[in-house]
Design a protein around this motif. Structure first.
Motif, PDB file in Angstrom:
ATOM      1  N   ASP A 180      23.188 -10.172  21.581  1.00 12.85           N
ATOM      2  CA  ASP A 180      22.872 -10.509  22.975  1.00 12.85           C
ATOM      3  C   ASP A 180      21.499 -11.170  23.012  1.00 12.85           C
ATOM      4  N   ARG A 181      20.604 -10.621  22.163  1.00  7.58           N
ATOM      5  CA  ARG A 181      19.217 -11.097  22.208  1.00  7.58           C
ATOM      6  C   ARG A 181      18.544 -10.890  20.849  1.00  7.58           C
ATOM      7  N   VAL A 182      17.539 -11.735  20.610  1.00 12.00           N
ATOM      8  CA  VAL A 182      16.638 -11.508  19.474  1.00 12.00           C
ATOM      9  C   VAL A 182      15.259 -11.418  20.112  1.00 12.00           C
ATOM     10  N   VAL A 183      14.542 -10.337  19.819  1.00  9.52           N
ATOM     11  CA  VAL A 183      13.229 -10.171  20.442  1.00  9.52           C
ATOM     12  C   VAL A 183      12.151 -10.258  19.366  1.00  9.52           C
ATOM     13  N   VAL A 184      11.217 -11.159  19.580  1.00  7.22           N
ATOM     14  CA  VAL A 184      10.104 -11.292  18.644  1.00  7.22           C
ATOM     15  C   VAL A 184       8.807 -11.086  19.431  1.00  7.22           C
ATOM     16  N   GLY A 185       8.049 -10.072  19.000  1.00 12.06           N
ATOM     17  CA  GLY A 185       6.766  -9.817  19.644  1.00 12.06           C
ATOM     18  C   GLY A 185       5.661 -10.214  18.685  1.00 12.06           C
ATOM     19  N   ALA A 186       4.900 -11.233  19.050  1.00 11.22           N
ATOM     20  CA  ALA A 186       3.836 -11.696  18.152  1.00 11.22           C
ATOM     21  C   ALA A 186       2.601 -12.040  18.963  1.00 11.22           C
ATOM     22  N   SER A 187       1.467 -12.178  18.257  1.00  7.54           N
ATOM     23  CA  SER A 187       0.262 -12.548  18.986  1.00  7.54           C
ATOM     24  C   SER A 187      -0.294 -13.896  18.533  1.00  7.54           C
ATOM     25  N   LEU A 198      13.254 -18.564  10.712  1.00  8.94           N
ATOM     26  CA  LEU A 198      14.154 -17.572  10.132  1.00  8.94           C
ATOM     27  C   LEU A 198      15.409 -17.398  10.990  1.00  8.94           C
ATOM     28  N   TYR A 199      15.193 -17.340  12.292  1.00  8.26           N
ATOM     29  CA  TYR A 199      16.311 -17.091  13.217  1.00  8.26           C
ATOM     30  C   TYR A 199      16.799 -18.383  13.867  1.00  8.26           C
ATOM     31  N   GLN A 200      16.668 -19.510  13.140  1.00  8.73           N
ATOM     32  CA  GLN A 200      16.976 -20.780  13.800  1.00  8.73           C
ATOM     33  C   GLN A 200      18.396 -20.824  14.337  1.00  8.73           C
ATOM     34  N   ARG A 201      19.298 -20.024  13.731  1.00  6.82           N
ATOM     35  CA  ARG A 201      20.678 -20.042  14.208  1.00  6.82           C
ATOM     36  C   ARG A 201      20.796 -19.480  15.629  1.00  6.82           C
ATOM     37  N   PHE A 202      19.805 -18.719  16.063  1.00  2.04           N
ATOM     38  CA  PHE A 202      19.877 -18.123  17.405  1.00  2.04           C
ATOM     39  C   PHE A 202      18.939 -18.782  18.412  1.00  2.04           C
ATOM     40  N   TYR A 203      17.919 -19.480  17.880  1.00  6.50           N
ATOM     41  CA  TYR A 203      16.945 -20.095  18.774  1.00  6.50           C
ATOM     42  C   TYR A 203      17.674 -21.195  19.541  1.00  6.50           C
ATOM     43  N   ASN A 204      17.664 -21.138  20.852  1.00  7.37           N
ATOM     44  CA  ASN A 204      18.407 -22.098  21.699  1.00  7.37           C
ATOM     45  C   ASN A 204      19.923 -22.017  21.549  1.00  7.37           C
ATOM     46  N   ALA A 205      20.443 -20.968  20.878  1.00  3.95           N
ATOM     47  CA  ALA A 205      21.907 -20.851  20.765  1.00  3.95           C
ATOM     48  C   ALA A 205      22.473 -20.379  22.101  1.00  3.95           C
ATOM     49  N   VAL A 208      22.730 -16.384  23.474  1.00  4.04           N
ATOM     50  CA  VAL A 208      21.775 -15.465  22.841  1.00  4.04           C
ATOM     51  C   VAL A 208      20.429 -15.580  23.567  1.00  4.04           C
ATOM     52  N   GLY A 209      19.901 -14.445  23.987  1.00  2.00           N
ATOM     53  CA  GLY A 209      18.570 -14.471  24.585  1.00  2.00           C
ATOM     54  C   GLY A 209      17.543 -14.428  23.460  1.00  2.00           C
ATOM     55  N   TYR A 210      16.898 -15.552  23.180  1.00  2.00           N
ATOM     56  CA  TYR A 210      15.829 -15.540  22.154  1.00  2.00           C
ATOM     57  C   TYR A 210      14.524 -15.310  22.919  1.00  2.00           C
ATOM     58  N   ILE A 211      13.959 -14.124  22.776  1.00  2.00           N
ATOM     59  CA  ILE A 211      12.874 -13.708  23.666  1.00  2.00           C
ATOM     60  C   ILE A 211      11.563 -13.553  22.890  1.00  2.00           C
ATOM     61  N   GLU A 212      10.575 -14.348  23.275  1.00  2.00           N
ATOM     62  CA  GLU A 212       9.260 -14.263  22.621  1.00  2.00           C
ATOM     63  C   GLU A 212       8.272 -13.617  23.582  1.00  2.00           C
ATOM     64  N   VAL A 213       7.715 -12.508  23.132  1.00  2.00           N
ATOM     65  CA  VAL A 213       6.808 -11.731  23.990  1.00  2.00           C
ATOM     66  C   VAL A 213       5.641 -11.245  23.133  1.00  2.00           C
ATOM     67  N   ASN A 214       4.775 -10.431  23.728  1.00  2.17           N
ATOM     68  CA  ASN A 214       3.724  -9.874  22.868  1.00  2.17           C
ATOM     69  C   ASN A 214       4.267  -8.618  22.163  1.00  2.17           C
ATOM     70  N   PRO A 215       3.595  -8.148  21.114  1.00  2.00           N
ATOM     71  CA  PRO A 215       4.161  -7.024  20.330  1.00  2.00           C
ATOM     72  C   PRO A 215       4.387  -5.761  21.148  1.00  2.00           C
ATOM     73  N   ARG A 216       3.509  -5.488  22.110  1.00  2.00           N
ATOM     74  CA  ARG A 216       3.699  -4.276  22.923  1.00  2.00           C
ATOM     75  C   ARG A 216       4.952  -4.392  23.774  1.00  2.00           C
ATOM     76  N   GLU A 217       5.155  -5.575  24.350  1.00  2.00           N
ATOM     77  CA  GLU A 217       6.345  -5.749  25.195  1.00  2.00           C
ATOM     78  C   GLU A 217       7.621  -5.609  24.364  1.00  2.00           C
ATOM     79  N   ALA A 218       7.589  -6.141  23.137  1.00  2.00           N
ATOM     80  CA  ALA A 218       8.779  -6.041  22.274  1.00  2.00           C
ATOM     81  C   ALA A 218       9.095  -4.574  21.974  1.00  2.00           C
TER      82      ALA A 218
END
Ligand SMILES: NC(=O)c1ccc[n+]([C@@H]2O[C@H](COP(=O)([O-])OP(=O)(O)OC[C@H]3O[C@@H](n4cnc5c(N)ncnc54)[C@H](O)[C@@H]3O)[C@@H](O)[C@H]2O)c1
Length: 465
Positions: A180-187, A198-205, A208-218
């Motif tokens: 449903d989603r891939v969640v990446v929390g980075a700073s 790495l997850y290019q198959r899901f980015y913009n797929a 799939v919710g490709y969700i980029e947030v900060n590490p705490r939110e992830a």
């Protein structure tokens, strides 16, 4: 890309196999030599006997050329020079389930070994940038702390991201192909960019919710998702279940249909069970409560939901003596299911395993247990704890022999026809306890034939004489 995995459990092995399937290399390290030995056989039967997850063994065998399993850290360290992403997938159990504080000893041991090894990569020059991705479920602020510890230890050229795992055991492989989603929390943008590659198959797929947030939110999002799922289940058990147990003339399945056809509500969680088990839902909810409490927040609602889950289990056990007037003492009982749900041999936090303990405490003479895949895991986990009070059976029929009653505790599809076998093998009077509503279509038939029925989501049905 070169991916490394620390921890070859449900999360590490499934994620690594899917990475290999998508063309990346996956090197998997675990301290458990027996587990690594089994994966290294690349033999379907041996892998499945020890670790049952739908399609995992096939995937590992198909992608053998891109997978390495190791139990020796010095061999594992050889891959650090070229590693792009290192996933941490070690256990993070709770010290106390009721309080919700983590036992981070496995996590800390893995990190201290890792930071020492990272400083030595590229002959000590550390010129290759590496991302350490935390899949283990950890306290919300952990990523920042890990980054600080790495810096103190002299690690250079690295990023730490939170990449929480949302897999559903039993369908982990299927879910990893179409999450449903891939969640990446980075700073840092650099880390997002490595993870996107790495997850290019899901980015913009699509889908799939490709969700980029900060590490705490992830990290917080993972805990909150599991709390929301748990609250749905506990509401189903204790509110819809109780309504259909105590108000005559109401069928659980019909109520469910009325509720779930409302598109705003959706369908997840509207099944009945003796307990919301598994390794994540209650653990993550308890851990979430503990962290909110540590920050002086109110957690009455979360704690009530966790309490409701325990109440439902106790209430169900009580109905056996209170409603059916059935004494467990000295009885031989058939038990169907040990895993916490179908399609897995995971017995961690399994309502079925807790029920076995409760029945033995209650004085049962013997439990004749049958699970299509989890007998071995149960034996391994509990060893000799129950002695000959637990007898492992090879089939449903064998389990029923000589029993005064049976309990259906896991939703394996084959248990949905157990009514026919019960009618054939066990003459009335006999007690049928259905903790999963697996044979709900036959409760009235069983009652007419003289069988007592205690089922979650139904009133007690006294066998007709
Ligand atoms: N199982 C799930 O459904 C699920 C889903 C989402 C997140 N998680 C989280 O992922 C993490 C792993 O869960 P799991 O279910 O895969 O656990 P698991 O117990 O199945 O596997 C963990 C593995 O890590 C190994 N290990 C322990 N210490 C190690 C060390 N220092 N170095 C290398 N290996 C080590 C263990 O031997 C074990 O094989 C936990 O934090 C869990 O909460 C699990």
């Amino acid at each position: 890309m070169q991916t490394l995995y620390i921890g070859a459990g449900y999360v590490g092995s499934c994620s690594a196999a899917v990475m290999a399937k998508f063309g990346h290399n996956a090197v998997v390290y675990d301290v458990n030599k027996e587990r690594i030995g089994v994966f290294n056989t690349f033999n379907r039967d041996l892998i499945e006997a020890s670790f049952f997850e739908q399609d995992l063994s096939s995937l590992i065998i198909q992608n053998k050329q891109r997978m390495v399993f190791l139990d020796d850290y010095s061999q594992f360290s050889n891959y650090f020079d070229s590693a792009d992403v290192i996933f941490i997938c070690v256990p993070t159990p709770l010290k106390d389930d009721d309080v919700g504080d983590y036992d981070l000893s496995y996590f800390e041991a893995a990190l201290s070994e890792l930071s020492a090894a990272l400083t030595k990569r590229n002959g000590g020059a550390q010129e290759k940038y590496v991302v350490v991705a935390v899949k283990s479920t950890v306290p919300i602020e952990t990523q920042e702390r890990v980054a600080r510890d790495f810096e103190k230890a002299g690690v250079k050229n690295f990023g730490v991201v939170s990449n929480p795992e949302f897999l559903v055991e039993g369908q982990a492989i299927k879910d990893s192909f179409s999450p449903d989603r891939v969640v990446v929390g980075a700073s840092q943008e650099k880390d997002f960019s490595v993870m996107r590659e790495l997850y290019q198959r899901f980015y913009n797929a699509p889908g799939v919710g490709y969700i980029e947030v900060n590490p705490r939110e992830a990290a917080a999002g993972k805990l909150l998702s599991n709390y929301v799922l748990l609250s749905r289940l506990v509401t189903t058990f204790n509110v819809i279940g109780r309504t259909s147990e105590v108000i005559p003339g109401i069928q659980f399945e019909k109520l469910r249909k009325i509720i779930t056809t409302d598109k705003r509500i959706g369908s997840y969680g509207f099944y009945n069970n003796i307990y919301a088990g598994g390794s994540c839902l209650t653990k993550d909810s308890s851990a979430l409560a503990h962290q909110i409490e540590s920050a002086s927040g109110n957690t009455d609602q979360i704690r009530n939901i966790l309490g409701g889950n325990l109440f439902h289990f106790d209430n169900f056990v009580e109905r056996i003596s209170k409603d059916a007037k059935f004494s467990i003492k000295g009885k031989t009982l058939a038990v169907f299911g040990l895993s916490f749900k179908r399609d897995t041999n995971d017995i961690r936090n399994s309502g079925a395993a807790d029920m076995v303990a409760r029945l033995i405490e209650g004085g049962a003479a013997q439990l004749r247990v049958y699970d299509p895949v989890a007998n071995e895991m149960f034996k391994r986990h509990f060893g000799d704890k129950y002695g000959d009070k637990v007898y492992y059976c090879e089939s449903e029929q064998e389990a029923l022999q000589g029993s005064a009653g049976c309990l259906i505790l896991t939703d394996w599809p084959q248990f949905s026809t157990l009514d026919q076998l019960i009618l054939k093998v066990c003459p009335a009077p006999y007690l049928v306890v259905d903790g999963r509503r697996m044979i709900s279509q036959s409760y009235n038939k069983l009652q007419d034939a003289g069988y007592d029925v205690v089922a979650v989501g139904s009133p007690f049905l006294k066998g007709k004489s």
